[in-house]
Design an enzyme around this catalytic site. Sequence first.
Site, short mmCIF file in Angstrom:
data_model
loop_
_atom_site.label_atom_id
_atom_site.label_comp_id
_atom_site.label_asym_id
_atom_site.label_seq_id
_atom_site.Cartn_x
_atom_site.Cartn_y
_atom_site.Cartn_z
N ASP A 137 0.88 -1.17 0.00
CA ASP A 137 0.00 0.00 0.00
C ASP A 137 0.92 1.22 0.00
OD1 ASP A 137 -2.24 1.71 0.27
OD2 ASP A 137 -2.03 1.69 2.45
N ASP A 188 -2.68 0.78 7.11
CA ASP A 188 -1.86 0.60 5.91
C ASP A 188 -1.40 -0.85 5.75
OD1 ASP A 188 -1.30 3.70 5.29
OD2 ASP A 188 -1.12 3.33 7.44
N GLU A 223 -0.90 -1.36 -4.91
CA GLU A 223 -2.13 -0.63 -5.15
C GLU A 223 -1.84 0.57 -6.05
OE1 GLU A 223 -5.78 1.62 -2.83
OE2 GLU A 223 -4.30 0.50 -1.66
#
Length: 159
Positions: free
Chosen positions: A7, A140, A67
Amino acid sequence: MRILGIDPGYGIVGFGVIDYENGEYKVIDYGVIETPKEESIPVRLAMIYDAIKQLIETYKPEQMAVEELFYFKNQTTIIPVAEARGIILLAGIHSCGEIFEYTPLQIKQALTGNGRAEKAQVQYMVTAILGLEKIPKPDDAADALAVAITHANFNQSLI
């Protein structure tokens, strides 16, 4: 198959390492890479690069999933986050060799069946799918595990 999920961010980068074999998930590790606010962006980017390289060296993932960015209201952070994401991709392609990218919509869809799911729903599904006792913290790290799970779900033929 060992998967490293990321992330991206520049203040906090979430990571999650899972093994996926025959429909079974096993959590290897998860957490965050934090960079100090008082450091310059170039120093923070170097810290992220080194930390990603170290994660890859330690866990030896066969594939890496990251991501994709989405444009949000806080336009002041989009450029540093994009720069950090570029550093993450660079470290990954040099050290891991295979990188896959997923949008937030794809991640929510893969975990909940709803591309508009709330963050709490995604975190609940991460916890349930991985058989964890509690939601991974910080957020996260849970997001990074969601990216890794998404990769396993989307790429059954690769694994």
